[in-house]
Motif scaffolding. Structure first.
Motif: not given
Length: 697
Positions: A372-388
């Motif tokens: 899932d991390i690879t598919r979303r291309d997440l990186r440390l320091g990224d601005h990310v959209m968090v859902h709750r």
């Protein structure tokens, strides 16, 4: 909860705020991206409006307060009737004030309101000529919009042909459901693109996209119906006289998708109190909806009231959006922790720059698995959209890729188990320590001995650590081989505590198969699923003999989960054999093996073993929510579910049209609201206790 306005201190800050808001709106409506999340944008616009109210002589011409949302996007298709935005309220007090203002405009208290969920998507107008969909147009600046007719045929709920050959315009919202969003991002990243940050941005970007190598489905919900220039005169007059609620009935009759097909259908209310009650009902159901909503739309329902109230340049005066607290925020991904669970699963967890979402400060979010991390291309320091939403565990939707600076770093995956250093099994999406349960043996044994599993009183984590450390226990079966002499040899183990623990272990041997199966901790089988499997197969031998196809006969086990369960049970064969040799019970009381059930009729249409025949809950599906009282007060939720099954019913964790009864205790929230919406029978804990009193242990 009222969204506070951003504080603007001087004219320079005001000008900057206007520039930031215009850029954010343009980025979102042009391509589905934005530097601001919804809550931040709302705060900014409210701050701009507050400044302008105090400084009316300094209002900038490009201020977003006087423009239709999406006005930054150029459009060349004129609208037949202006396609306006909605003004917002954020609290019961603001809504009540709006209704008072509306009453002054129309000259009387409004007698009927329509109340609908505010769908989190993109507004469009669909033009039908002779019943055929000919043109699809975005809202644009409210006066003219973009032609996106290339998307016709890719939007569910928007038929190519109506049920009647009429010429009309249907207005509504194009969005992506949660499932469509997940599928869309898989397809998009599979073609080398960056994942969308959230479903609304995905819908906006996808609707405008042309000549893509792939298509992603979207969904339409209609919220308006009006005549075109060529509409038959009699129909045009009729549409102009119908109330909003009747227009929605007519749209549905034409074959257009509306909220009437959802768990939050549009309703009417005759008072402010009824409207606010419905707002709370919809808000309570929000987390369980298969699509996003960011508020509730309230309209004067009658056409005469709408015509008298009129509209401003930006929004109609007869409708308002009651905004709900944001469930998505943008923050930064600081690091990733790798935790090992009791079954050896190595789970990544995101460490976030703290952000407040719906009143809760969020510092961690789930990342599911390395794939899932690879598919979303997440990186440390990224601005990310968090859902709750509600009590849902926070999750990262995607990186906000357009905010990257180039300083972001790749997330490093572990090469060895971060807990014990063993090799990692990477053959499945969820990575696992090569030592499996033995990597985290204390956690696995603590779980197995817990109240809802084997319920071994006196065997807490401290005692388990002692047993493992002394080399007396290397797996679950070793607990049943412990001797009095071994326990007395441990520190702080006297005769009384030793005898009590041995007695509790002896009692655990007789626990039903469902609890033994749950104690094994097979991936994909929690307490409810363990009961279903045990009641379906009746014995451990039958469970172990089942192949994947047979396992799928159990309700809730699909094509993906079945092979995993079968494989893990085979892996656990030595441990199960040791448990059998130790005298642990391997049968489920009252259950009938599948072969016998086929002749006695003890299975339901899905192949699930029914509860006790002839019990007071026979044939019923029961959901328990809220805090129980009276004789039910001390029962855990698992024990409540077991009680339901002993009384002949089936327990369920979610409310649906198949639910027969909802037991609603104190603090019951969204499940009670959903039951009321679906017209499902409700019972208090005392009423339910009276019904099943003969089956309470």
């Amino acid at each position: 909860m009222n969204t506070p306005a951003a504080v603007i201190v001087d004219v320079a800050a005001y000008a900057q705020a206007v520039e930031d808001a215009v850029k954010a709106s343009a980025a979102y409506y042009a391509g589905g991206t934005s530097v601001l999340d919804d809550d931040s944008y709302d705060r900014l616009v409210r701050g701009i409006a507050a400044w302008e109210a105090d400084h009316p002589d300094q209002v900038l011409s490009n201020s977003p307060t006087g423009k239709v949302a999406g006005g930054a996007v150029e459009g060349d298709v004129p609208h037949t009737v202006a396609m306006l935005s909605l003004d917002n309220v954020f609290s019961p007090e603001e809504f009540t004030a709006w209704t008072a203002s509306l009453a002054r405009r129309v000259g009387h208290d409004v007698e009927r309101f329509s109340v609908e969920p505010k769908l989190d998507g993109l507004a469009v107008a669909a033009r039908y000529i002779g019943g055929r969909l000919r043109q699809l147009i975005t809202r644009g600046n409210g006066t003219a919009g973009e032609d996106v007719s290339h998307a016709i045929g890719t939007i569910e709920g928007l038929p190519d042909e109506l049920a009647e050959p009429v010429t009309v315009e249907v207005r509504g919202e194009v969005l992506m459901t949660t499932a469509q969003f997940e599928h869309g991002n898989e397809v998009r990243t599979g073609h080398g693109g960056q994942p969308f940050a959230n479903p609304r941005g995905a819908a906006a970007g996808t609707l405008r996209a042309k000549e893509r190598a792939y298509t992603v489905p979207m969904t339409f919900f209609g919220y308006g119906l009006l005549p075109l220039a060529d509409t038959e005169q009699a129909l045009a007059v009729r549409l102009g006289e119908l109330s909003h609620s009747d227009l929605m009935v007519q749209a549905a009759a034409y074959g257009v998708n509306t909220t009437a097909t959802t768990a939050v259908p549009g309703t009417t209310a005759t008072s402010v109190e009824q409207v606010l009650a419905r707002v709370q009902e919809i808000a309570a159901l929000r987390a369980d909806l298969p699509f996003g909503i960011d508020g509730i739309v309230i309209k004067a329902d009658l056409a005469a009231d709408q015509q008298t109230a009129g509209s401003g340049t930006r929004a109609p005066r007869w409708a308002i959006a009651y905004k709900l607290p944001a469930v998505e925020k943008i923050t930064r991904l600081l690091e990733v922790e790798w935790n090992v669970g009791r079954t050896g699963i190595i789970a990544p967890r995101a460490v976030l720059e703290p952000v407040v979402i719906d009143g809760a400060t969020i510092t961690y979010a789930t990342l599911h698995n390395p794939a899932d991390i690879t598919r979303r291309d997440l990186r440390l320091g990224d601005h990310v959209m968090v859902h709750r939403a509600g009590d849902v565990i926070p999750r990262i939707e995607a990186p906000v890729a357009h905010l990257r600076t180039g300083d972001e770093q790749p997330i490093v995956f572990p090469e060895a188990c971060p807990r014990c250093g063993a090799d990692i099994d990477t053959s499945e999406q969820r990575w696992r320590c090569g030592n499996g349960r033995n990597c985290h043996l204390v956690a696995a044994l603590s779980y197995a001995s817990g109240r809802d599993q084997l319920d071994i009183e006196g065997l807490g984590t401290t005692r388990i650590v002692q047993l493992v450390g002394a080399g007396l226990v290397a797996d679950l079966a070793d607990l049943f081989a412990l001797t009095r002499e071994q326990l007395l040899g441990l520190e702080r183990m006297g005769e009384t505590s030793t005898d009590n623990l041995l007695a509790a272990i002896a009692v655990a041997k007789a626990q039903p198969l469902s609890r033994v199966l749950c104690a094994l901790g097979v991936r994909g089988t929690g307490r409810s699923m363990s009961r279903r499997i045990a009641r379906h197969f009746a014995t451990m031998d039958n469970i172990r003999a089942a192949d994947a196809e047979t396992m799928q006969q159990v309700e809730g086990i699909g094509t993906e989960k079945a092979p995993s369960i079968v494989a893990e049970l085979a892996e656990l064969a030595p441990l199960i054999d040791k448990l059998v040799a130790a005298g642990v019970n391997m049968t489920e009381p009252g259950a009938t093996p599948p072969s016998a059930a086929a002749t006695t009729g003890d299975t339901d249409a899905d192949g699930e073993i029914a509860g006790a025949a002839g019990g007071p809950l026979a044939g019923m599906t029961v959901v328990v929510t809220g805090t129980m009282t009276g004789i039910l007060e001390k029962l855990s939720r698992n024990q409540m579910n077991e009680l339901i099954e002993r009384a002949g019913g089936r327990s369920s964790s979610s409310v649906s049209k198949k639910t027969t009864l909802v037991v609603a205790g104190d603090g019951a929230g969204s499940k009670r609201a959903k039951a009321e919406t679906l017209g499902i029978r409700l019972a208090t804990p005392d009423e339910f206790a009276a019904l099943v009193v003969d089956f309470v242990d």
